[in-house]
Design an enzyme around this catalytic site. Structure first.
Site, mmCIF file in Angstrom:
data_model
loop_
_atom_site.group_PDB
_atom_site.id
_atom_site.type_symbol
_atom_site.label_atom_id
_atom_site.label_comp_id
_atom_site.label_asym_id
_atom_site.label_seq_id
_atom_site.Cartn_x
_atom_site.Cartn_y
_atom_site.Cartn_z
ATOM 1 N N GLY B 222 -2.765 -11.484 1.613
ATOM 2 C CA GLY B 222 -3.787 -11.047 0.801
ATOM 3 C C GLY B 222 -5.169 -11.042 1.524
ATOM 4 N N GLY B 248 -4.781 -1.400 4.449
ATOM 5 C CA GLY B 248 -5.897 -1.910 4.440
ATOM 6 C C GLY B 248 -7.009 -1.103 4.150
ATOM 7 N N ASP B 249 -6.727 0.329 3.981
ATOM 8 C CA ASP B 249 -7.756 1.400 3.475
ATOM 9 C C ASP B 249 -7.534 1.410 1.972
ATOM 10 O OD1 ASP B 249 -8.435 2.120 6.369
ATOM 11 O OD2 ASP B 249 -6.770 3.811 6.170
#
Lengths: 309, 309
Positions: B222, B248-249
């Site tokens: 997380g 991640g994006d």
């Protein structure tokens, strides 16, 4: 002009990587791209030899635009590709800098819709009016009928334009039956067509199936031709090292160039073998080294004999 | 609208092959392509969440045209890419159907000329006038100065637009010093920036270097956020299986969406983790499964505490 037909055009991309390892991420160190598909390759060699060439076939999508932009920028080549709704396929050759080996990834290419195939046949018939010879090259894309080349051969013969066919499998079988002037199979294609693995027997068998002349490509051993004027074998001098990609297309260009210049068969074969060999020698796949070509012209051995007149 | 900046845009191509073997020829069974680069991916997720997004960065050549055509066809996304003379790079992901593994080939991309970089800075300043937030994402192409992001951050701060930075290496180091509102490094990028491999210590160290808030991505564990309002950890429920590409994006998109909706930090982190997890779950790399996302919103655990007011 000489007309080449490439129904399965491509954007050929070459990547150089340090070392190709499955499941890893690679930085590509060098990217080259150019229009591809066998007839396009033949056209590029013919243009380099000083001939005017027109390229037809299909082009679509963003990749098709790149192909057409590049063709238009090639001196001596006229772009007459027919627009389609789908996108022109890419092929990717990944060259491993460590080993020199190439890993190839070929996209399947778009399906051709019936009106697109009709448009190509119309464009082809129009282009034949100013063609001194035509080459039909490569595989058929999905959507084009398997007898496509047979139809294009009949149209060329009706127009009085000499026609060369370079394909494989069922399109070759049907094309040969339509009596093309020249077919140019490799050993495997010839064996598949005739059932014979003996090249001399197989070239004669292919003639009996309808081809006026059969030029079999024997890889590094050169060409074997069975023609109405005689049977010849043309062999490069010594063993050739390099990249054989595009050598067959260069040989086709040599045959066509000598054909439209009305050269006799032994000279056609000499040019074809010299060009193919100069292509294997060249550092970039599919290009040929002009000095090597000119030097080889005097060193290709042609044996055989003309038929009794 | 939300503005995303991708200086190193790409055309992301995915090939499926039966089994990838070096030095063999492969028929690609399925081709998918879409605009790529981190900021473009963030924009796609924001648009899917119902936000209006404008994409800037560079586009050129035939590949750039494909990228722009695709962006224009994406509902909610406005294409404001700046034209360049070079061609937009491609990335090729080759998925082995047998193992599910991916082999990645990334083109280097074109060099940016000084007038092109100036044109981007001007376009960026104009776009900021109507932006509620801006994300600066990904690596810098050759030709763009290493302090590029620092300059873009100062421009955004002068315009009063909150700015998020997601990059690595020296561009991150210089960017952080320009005091962005949020930086979003992963563990490696954070360790490289601060010298500390202990995430809590490193996030605080990155704040001291200039970032107002630091959201560290800890992969499957997380997010860890050190902010002016407090320090929190947000964790997905259970172990996540799937493809982490684009997760991640998606997290960046979640942070931005909640930021412009003026949500408190714990809710921003919940959205980011839910979106990232839903992206890992999705069958297509970089897409997210909306039902998984909505279901996960109630199951992300956020621990930590607000700072004393």
């Amino acid at each position: 002009m000489i007309l080449t037909v490439t129904l399965n055009t491509a954007l050929d991309i070459t990547y150089r990587v340090r070392s190709l390892r499955p499941h890893a991420t690679h930085r590509v160190s060098e990217v080259t791209e150019r229009p591809g598909g066998k007839g396009v390759n033949v056209a590029r060699v013919l243009a380099a030899l000083g001939h005017e060439v027109t390229v037809t076939g299909f082009a679509g999508g963003g990749t098709g635009r790149i192909v057409q932009d590049r063709l238009t920028a090639t001196p001596g080549v006229v772009d007459a590709l027919v627009p389609i709704g789908g996108a022109t396929r890419r092929t990717i050759a990944v060259v491993d800098e460590r080993t020199g080996d190439t890993t190839q990834l070929n996209e399947p290419g778009p399906a051709i819709a019936p009106p697109e195939w009709s448009a190509l046949q119309e464009a082809y018939e129009d282009l034949l009016a100013s063609a001194s010879a035509v080459a039909l090259c490569g595989s058929l894309p999905p959507g084009v009928p398997v007898g496509a080349y047979a139809g294009l051969i009949r149209t060329a013969r009706a127009a009085g334009v000499p026609v060369l066919l370079d394909t494989s499998g069922e399109p070759l079988r049907r094309g040969v039956a339509a009596r093309p002037d020249i077919v140019k199979p490799n050993s495997d294609e010839l064996a598949e067509l005739t059932g014979s693995h003996e090249p001399l027997r197989a070239t004669h068998a292919a003639r009996r199936r309808g081809a006026h002349a059969v030029v079999a490509s024997l890889g590094p051993e050169g060409l074997l031709a069975a023609t109405p004027e005689g049977t010849w074998r043309a062999t490069p001098p010594g063993r050739v090292h390099g990249n054989p990609t595009g050598a067959g297309d260069s040989a086709t260009a040599g045959l066509l160039a000598a054909l439209v210049e009305r050269r006799p068969w032994p000279e056609r074969l000499t040019r074809a073998v010299a060009l193919a060999t100069a292509t294997v020698h060249a550092p970039v796949a599919g290009e040929f080294d002009r000095r090597t070509y000119e030097e080889l012209l005097g060193r290709v051995a042609v044996t055989g004999e003309a038929s009794a007149a």
